[in-house]
Every structure is written in structure tokens, then in C-alpha cells.
Design a protein around this motif. Structure first.
Motif, PDB file in Angstrom:
ATOM      1  N   LEU A  93       0.853  -1.180   0.000  1.00 46.98           N
ATOM      2  CA  LEU A  93       0.000   0.000   0.000  1.00 46.98           C
ATOM      3  C   LEU A  93       0.895   1.239   0.000  1.00 46.98           C
ATOM      4  O   LEU A  93       1.881   1.282   0.740  1.00 46.98           O
ATOM      5  N   PHE A  94       0.566   2.202  -0.833  1.00 55.27           N
ATOM      6  CA  PHE A  94       1.391   3.412  -1.010  1.00 55.27           C
ATOM      7  C   PHE A  94       2.835   3.030  -1.365  1.00 55.27           C
ATOM      8  O   PHE A  94       3.802   3.502  -0.766  1.00 55.27           O
ATOM      9  N   ALA A  95       2.943   2.158  -2.364  1.00 52.79           N
ATOM     10  CA  ALA A  95       4.261   1.666  -2.778  1.00 52.79           C
ATOM     11  C   ALA A  95       5.168   2.789  -3.257  1.00 52.79           C
ATOM     12  O   ALA A  95       6.393   2.702  -3.144  1.00 52.79           O
ATOM     13  N   ARG A  96       4.585   3.850  -3.801  1.00 53.81           N
ATOM     14  CA  ARG A  96       5.419   4.934  -4.347  1.00 53.81           C
ATOM     15  C   ARG A  96       6.190   5.663  -3.253  1.00 53.81           C
ATOM     16  O   ARG A  96       7.138   6.400  -3.538  1.00 53.81           O
ATOM     17  N   TYR A  97       5.782   5.495  -1.989  1.00 57.96           N
ATOM     18  CA  TYR A  97       6.500   6.142  -0.882  1.00 57.96           C
ATOM     19  C   TYR A  97       7.481   5.202  -0.193  1.00 57.96           C
ATOM     20  O   TYR A  97       8.061   5.559   0.834  1.00 57.96           O
ATOM     21  N   ARG A  98       7.663   4.014  -0.720  1.00 52.11           N
ATOM     22  CA  ARG A  98       8.498   3.009  -0.077  1.00 52.11           C
ATOM     23  C   ARG A  98       9.962   3.437  -0.079  1.00 52.11           C
ATOM     24  O   ARG A  98      10.494   3.920  -1.082  1.00 52.11           O
ATOM     25  N   ASP A  99      10.623   3.245   1.059  1.00 51.76           N
ATOM     26  CA  ASP A  99      12.081   3.390   1.134  1.00 51.76           C
ATOM     27  C   ASP A  99      12.733   2.031   0.879  1.00 51.76           C
ATOM     28  O   ASP A  99      13.358   1.816  -0.146  1.00 51.76           O
ATOM     29  N   GLN A 100      12.568   1.097   1.842  1.00 50.30           N
ATOM     30  CA  GLN A 100      13.127  -0.236   1.654  1.00 50.30           C
ATOM     31  C   GLN A 100      12.190  -1.273   2.254  1.00 50.30           C
ATOM     32  O   GLN A 100      11.814  -1.182   3.431  1.00 50.30           O
ATOM     33  N   ASN A 101      11.813  -2.253   1.453  1.00 47.32           N
ATOM     34  CA  ASN A 101      11.167  -3.486   1.910  1.00 47.32           C
ATOM     35  C   ASN A 101      12.040  -4.605   1.380  1.00 47.32           C
ATOM     36  O   ASN A 101      12.124  -4.800   0.163  1.00 47.32           O
ATOM     37  N   GLU A 102      12.677  -5.352   2.269  1.00 43.61           N
ATOM     38  CA  GLU A 102      13.664  -6.335   1.829  1.00 43.61           C
ATOM     39  C   GLU A 102      13.465  -7.665   2.545  1.00 43.61           C
ATOM     40  O   GLU A 102      13.017  -7.713   3.700  1.00 43.61           O
ATOM     41  N   VAL A 103      13.822  -8.732   1.855  1.00 40.86           N
ATOM     42  CA  VAL A 103      13.909 -10.053   2.454  1.00 40.86           C
ATOM     43  C   VAL A 103      15.391 -10.348   2.657  1.00 40.86           C
ATOM     44  O   VAL A 103      16.186 -10.200   1.723  1.00 40.86           O
ATOM     45  N   GLU A 104      15.741 -10.750   3.876  1.00 43.17           N
ATOM     46  CA  GLU A 104      17.154 -10.967   4.216  1.00 43.17           C
ATOM     47  C   GLU A 104      17.362 -12.379   4.746  1.00 43.17           C
ATOM     48  O   GLU A 104      16.414 -13.078   5.116  1.00 43.17           O
ATOM     49  N   ILE A 105      18.619 -12.770   4.824  1.00 45.72           N
ATOM     50  CA  ILE A 105      18.988 -14.083   5.346  1.00 45.72           C
ATOM     51  C   ILE A 105      20.176 -13.935   6.284  1.00 45.72           C
ATOM     52  O   ILE A 105      21.048 -13.080   6.072  1.00 45.72           O
ATOM     53  N   SER A 106      20.197 -14.765   7.322  1.00 48.03           N
ATOM     54  CA  SER A 106      21.319 -14.786   8.259  1.00 48.03           C
ATOM     55  C   SER A 106      21.756 -16.226   8.465  1.00 48.03           C
ATOM     56  O   SER A 106      20.925 -17.129   8.628  1.00 48.03           O
ATOM     57  N   LEU A 107      23.062 -16.421   8.459  1.00 46.96           N
ATOM     58  CA  LEU A 107      23.637 -17.751   8.691  1.00 46.96           C
ATOM     59  C   LEU A 107      24.424 -17.805   9.995  1.00 46.96           C
ATOM     60  O   LEU A 107      25.060 -18.831  10.284  1.00 46.96           O
ATOM     61  N   ASP A 108      24.367 -16.723  10.772  1.00 50.20           N
ATOM     62  CA  ASP A 108      25.151 -16.664  12.019  1.00 50.20           C
ATOM     63  C   ASP A 108      24.278 -16.324  13.218  1.00 50.20           C
ATOM     64  O   ASP A 108      24.703 -15.606  14.132  1.00 50.20           O
ATOM     65  N   GLY A 109      23.054 -16.815  13.203  1.00 47.25           N
ATOM     66  CA  GLY A 109      22.168 -16.611  14.336  1.00 47.25           C
ATOM     67  C   GLY A 109      21.608 -15.222  14.465  1.00 47.25           C
ATOM     68  O   GLY A 109      21.096 -14.857  15.532  1.00 47.25           O
ATOM     69  N   GLY A 110      21.679 -14.427  13.422  1.00 47.65           N
ATOM     70  CA  GLY A 110      21.122 -13.074  13.468  1.00 47.65           C
ATOM     71  C   GLY A 110      22.136 -11.997  13.764  1.00 47.65           C
ATOM     72  O   GLY A 110      21.771 -10.822  13.891  1.00 47.65           O
ATOM     73  N   ALA A 111      23.422 -12.368  13.854  1.00 48.41           N
ATOM     74  CA  ALA A 111      24.448 -11.344  14.092  1.00 48.41           C
ATOM     75  C   ALA A 111      24.564 -10.423  12.876  1.00 48.41           C
ATOM     76  O   ALA A 111      24.743  -9.204  13.019  1.00 48.41           O
ATOM     77  N   THR A 112      24.448 -11.006  11.684  1.00 48.16           N
ATOM     78  CA  THR A 112      24.484 -10.220  10.450  1.00 48.16           C
ATOM     79  C   THR A 112      23.415 -10.760   9.501  1.00 48.16           C
ATOM     80  O   THR A 112      23.031 -11.933   9.576  1.00 48.16           O
ATOM     81  N   PHE A 113      22.961  -9.888   8.615  1.00 45.45           N
ATOM     82  CA  PHE A 113      21.966 -10.266   7.618  1.00 45.45           C
ATOM     83  C   PHE A 113      22.450  -9.841   6.235  1.00 45.45           C
ATOM     84  O   PHE A 113      23.033  -8.768   6.078  1.00 45.45           O
ATOM     85  N   ASP A 114      22.174 -10.687   5.252  1.00 45.90           N
ATOM     86  CA  ASP A 114      22.457 -10.375   3.853  1.00 45.90           C
ATOM     87  C   ASP A 114      21.145 -10.274   3.085  1.00 45.90           C
ATOM     88  O   ASP A 114      20.181 -10.987   3.383  1.00 45.90           O
ATOM     89  N   ARG A 115      21.129  -9.416   2.098  1.00 47.51           N
ATOM     90  CA  ARG A 115      19.918  -9.196   1.320  1.00 47.51           C
ATOM     91  C   ARG A 115      19.669 -10.369   0.361  1.00 47.51           C
ATOM     92  O   ARG A 115      20.547 -10.788  -0.387  1.00 47.51           O
ATOM     93  N   LEU A 116      18.445 -10.868   0.381  1.00 46.44           N
ATOM     94  CA  LEU A 116      18.018 -11.894  -0.571  1.00 46.44           C
ATOM     95  C   LEU A 116      17.243 -11.292  -1.733  1.00 46.44           C
ATOM     96  O   LEU A 116      17.416 -11.674  -2.878  1.00 46.44           O
ATOM     97  N   ALA A 117      16.349 -10.358  -1.408  1.00 46.53           N
ATOM     98  CA  ALA A 117      15.495  -9.779  -2.445  1.00 46.53           C
ATOM     99  C   ALA A 117      14.999  -8.423  -1.989  1.00 46.53           C
ATOM    100  O   ALA A 117      14.881  -8.148  -0.784  1.00 46.53           O
ATOM    101  N   VAL A 118      14.699  -7.574  -2.953  1.00 44.75           N
ATOM    102  CA  VAL A 118      14.146  -6.247  -2.701  1.00 44.75           C
ATOM    103  C   VAL A 118      12.746  -6.194  -3.303  1.00 44.75           C
ATOM    104  O   VAL A 118      12.542  -6.567  -4.465  1.00 44.75           O
TER     105      VAL A 118
END
Length: 470
Positions: A93-118
Motif C-alpha cells: 500500500l502506497f508503494a510509491r512512498y516506499r524506502d526499503q522493503n527487503e527479504v534478508e537471510i542470516s547464517l550466524d544466528g542473526g548477528a548479520t543479515f544479507d539481502r536476498l530480495a528487494v
């Protein structure tokens, strides 16, 4: 109204892709009594309420302030197999105002996240889908997935359902419908009138949603089977591509008419077609493409607005040429030629492309190069005809013999070294002429010369000339 039907091979592929998963690691609908659901975690930066429970969905609303919040899945064990898929259903909803909606993945228990998709859809929508292949992470015993919302105004992202299973998504072919027969390339010319609205077996119509590559009833790939042509260059019929005329459901569609050709006996790899465009923006699907297997496509001409001379020639028929040789592929049997377009407005209204008079091989007017008055101390006239209207060409010459010589545009029939005498645009009649003062010192010298019409990364060559300066 006749519409595209998928070939049986593609139907079988899609049915196979829809087979039930044998190993479902996660299937969350967000319809439980608590939020976040069991073993889910919200990482909230404290500026707002962040992710909240909606009606059978997780929602991040348009909170003010610098939101940067994650909703993190339970740990997933991907060491149990070799193939995994991620399947998301979501709303925007109101996609034109979106900054970032991302799907991320972590392999270290949540210490770091890498982007999977935008999430980058430009439109609002309900029940949108995103499918990702997680097979690259097979063998990982502790995988976390996160939904990251960054923004401070208006945009609302809802996650309706998240599934992780052993069914990675099957990437659909770019153009699923292919011809079932092949006809000789040499001398073929399609003017569309004789088809009388019937799609022949050496031609296949693709009218697709540009994102899913599935049939779209509002995609307009019309050679008369949907309705009489609105525009044509010769006769009464042409190929029209765009969104269905009159549609107000603006969305990206992709259209292609694919020809099946047989290279047996092919002597001339040039082709030409008449093109009419109604305000095209550049899209990766726009142009003429070559394939030997129907899966991998090599561009021959791209950007319909540019190849027709620019916006000043809007809704004017323009001749566009090309050459199969510029693709660098070996053609010895059957191959495919696609004429295609993608856009989001109705044909003839701000968008759309029409094609007529596609001629191949010996049916193409060759580049005819001639020199008049090649005399030392006098003006010689160099003239080439048969170019695309307003095409860019180069006059090449050599004093070292007939060649062949490799150039940036392909093999030229002049020796090495060679030089460029001039580069210029053709006129609206497809001609280019050059008056050159011949130095007296060249009297009695042999000159080898040729013109090349520059086509993207390759070129189309004229007849070579070997002339003695008088």
C-alpha cells in the motif's frame, strides 16, 4: 477473441513445478493468537510499534520516524536436503512512498543479515508473490529469514504467508510459445496480409505478463487474430504489440512474435522490417532477438525509439535493418527470430509498436556502393544506397589489398591496415554520399573500399570495390 494457449510441453513443466512439497520447513499464515508467532522475533529500533498483527497477516504500517525494523523467522535447518524454495505472499500500500522493503537471510544466528530480495513493485497490490531459490544455502543447519522495513512515511507492507519447502521456483522461459515448423530464411518476406488473421505453424504468438511470463489476456500481440489491424505500412495488416487497446488496467505486458527459420541454403544474413512506434521507453524485451534453442536470446536490434530515429518520428513508419551475423552464432539448421516489445499502456496510446514487411536474406535490399570520377586532383563522389533511413555508416578504405580483415563491425573485404574515410548519417531515403578531393599523388594507385552500416555491436557491409585512381 482468440487468445494464446500454452504448448503442452510448457503446461507439463508448470504442472511439475506445482507438485506438492515433500518437506515443508515453514508455513506461516500469521493467524495465531499471539504476535510475533512462536519462535519468531521482532527486532525493533524503538521508534514505533513496528511489525504488528493484522488479519491473518503481519503488517508494518506507515509509522513516522526513522523506522528500521526486522521480523525474523524461526531457525530453519537446510541441511536436510539439496533443494529449497522460499514462497512469499504479500501486500503493498502506497508503494510509491516506499524506502526499503527487503527479504534478508542470516547464517550466524542473526548477528548479520544479507539481502536476498528487494520488493520493488511500483504499484499497490494485494496477494503479490515472490519466489526465491534457496538451494544455494543447502547444508546450512541454522538459517534465519528476515523481513526488513525501512521508512518513515506512508508505505505499508503486509506479509500474508511465508513458506519454505523443498520446491525451488522454476524460472519460466522468456518466451514459452515457440513455432512448431521452420521455413527457409533465404528470401522470406512477411507482409501479414496473406495470413488473414490466422497464425501459421512457423510463427508463435506470446502475449504475457511481463513479470510472471504467464499468458495475460490484456497483452496485445495482434497480427489480425484478435482484431483487424489499426495501422499498417503496406496492405491492411501488420503486427501490433502493446497493452490491449482501450485498457485502463495499466500494467507491464510482454509480447513477441517468434518465427521459426531454417538456415539451410542461407547466403544472405541481412533482414529488414518496417517499424511504427507510439512512444516507446527502453525495455529489455524491446527489439529483434536471435536464438538457436528458444531459451537463450541474443539481441540484434534494441530500443525501438532509437532505431526508428527518435521521438521526432513518433507514429511514422521507419525502415530498420539488421544482420544475423552480428550475434556471433553459428547457424546451420533451425533457429528462431523474435520481434518483441514490453510496456504498460495500450497500443497506440503513448505506447506500442507495429511491425510490417519483415524481409529476410535475398529479399532485403542490399547496400549498393559506387564511386564516380575517381581521378587524382579531382572530386570523387562516393555513394551508398539501401541503408536504414537515418542510419549511421562508415566509409572504409585500404591500400593493402582485398582482405578479408576483422573490424569492430565484422569481416570487411578490404586489406589491413585500413582507415576510416568518413562516418556519417544516411538521409531519409537510406542514402549516404560523400564528395572527396583525391590527392594527385594517388594517381595510378589501387584502392580497396567498402561501407559498413553500424548496427549496435556489429554491422552490415556493402559490396566491396577495388578501384584504380585515374
Amino acid at each position: 477473441m482468440l487468445r494464446l494457449l500454452l504448448p503442452s510441453s510448457v503446461v507439463a513443466l508448470l504442472l511439475a513445478a506445482a507438485a506438492p512439497a515433500q518437506n515443508v520447513l515453514l508455513d506461516e499464515h500469521f493467524d495465531g493468537a499471539s504476535f510475533p508467532p512462536t519462535d519468531w522475533v521482532e527486532l525493533n529500533n524503538g521508534v514505533s510499534l513496528g511489525w504488528e498483527a493484522g488479519v491473518s497477516r503481519a503488517v508494518h504500517a506507515d509509522w513516522f520516524g526513522a523506522n528500521d525494523n526486522r521480523l525474523v523467522s524461526p531457525s530453519l535447518d537446510l541441511s536436510t536436503g539439496s533443494s529449497f524454495g522460499f514462497h512469499l505472499t504479500y501486500d503493498q500500500l502506497f508503494a510509491r512512498y516506499r524506502d526499503q522493503n527487503e527479504v534478508e537471510i542470516s547464517l550466524d544466528g542473526g548477528a548479520t543479515f544479507d539481502r536476498l530480495a528487494v520488493i520493488d513493485t511500483p504499484f499497490d497490490g494485494v496477494g503479490l508473490e515472490l519466489d526465491l531459490d534457496l538451494s544455494a544455502y543447502a547444508g546450512q543447519p541454522d538459517v534465519l529469514l528476515a523481513f526488513r522495513y525501512v521508512g518513515d512515511f506512508a508505505n505499508e507492507w503486509s506479509v500474508d504467508r511465508v513458506v519454505v519447502d523443498d520446491q525451488p521456483p522454476v524460472t519460466p522461459p522468456r518466451w514459452p510459445a515457440l513455432p512448431t515448423t521452420f521455413i527457409p530464411w533465404e528470401g522470406y518476406c512477411e507482409r501479414f496480409d496473406a495470413l488473414d488473421g490466422v497464425v501459421p505453424p512457423h510463427v508463435a504468438v506470446n502475449a504475457l505478463d511481463a513479470e510472471t511470463r504467464q499468458p495475460d489476456i490484456e497483452a496485445w500481440c495482434n497480427l489480425g487474430q484478435n482484431a483487424p489491424s489499426m495501422v499498417s505500412f503496406s496492405g491492411v495488416a501488420a503486427l501490433e504489440m502493446g497493452l490491449e487497446p482501450g485498457s485502463t488496467n495499466f500494467h507491464r505486458v510482454a509480447n513477441a512474435l517468434i518465427f521459426g527459420f531454417d538456415a539451410t541454403g542461407m547466403q544472405n544474413t541481412a533482414f529488414e522490417l518496417m517499424v511504427w512506434q507510439s512512444g516507446e521507453e527502453l525495455d529489455p524485451d524491446d527489439g529483434v532477438f536471435l536464438s538457436v534453442d528458444g531459451l537463450d536470446w541474443v539481441p540484434l536490434r534494441t530500443d525501438w525509439e532509437r532505431v526508428t530515429g527518435g521521438p521526432q518520428y513518433l507514429r511514422e513508419w521507419r525502415r530498420v535493418g539488421g544482420d544475423l551475423a552480428t550475434a556471433g552464432l553459428t547457424l546451420s539448421g533451425n533457429f528462431y527470430l523474435a520481434v518483441s516489445q514490453a510496456d504498460d499502456f495500450p497500443f497506440g496510446s503513448q505506447d506500442g509498436v507495429a511491425i510490417d514487411d519483415l524481409c529476410c536474406g535475398g529479399a532485403v535490399e542490399p547496400l549498393n556502393y559506387e564511386i564516380q570520377n575517381l581521378r587524382g586532383g579531382e572530386l570523387a563522389r562516393l555513394r551508398v544506397t539501401g541503408l536504414d533511413r537515418d542510419a549511421f555508416c562508415s566509409f572504409l578504405y585500404s591500400l593493402a589489398g582485398p582482405g578479408p580483415t576483422q573490424t569492430p563491425y565484422g569481416l570487411a573485404d578490404i586489406g589491413s591496415p585500413y582507415a576510416t574515410l568518413a562516418m556519417m548519417d544516411a538521409d531519409r531515403y537510406g542514402e549516404a554520399a560523400l564528395d572527396v578531393l583525391v590527392p594527385p599523388s594517388l594517381t595510378g594507385t589501387m584502392i580497396w573500399t567498402q561501407v559498413v552500416e553500424i548496427l549496435g555491436t556489429g554491422g552490415r557491409f556493402s559490396n566491396p570495390l577495388a578501384e584504380l585512381v585515374q
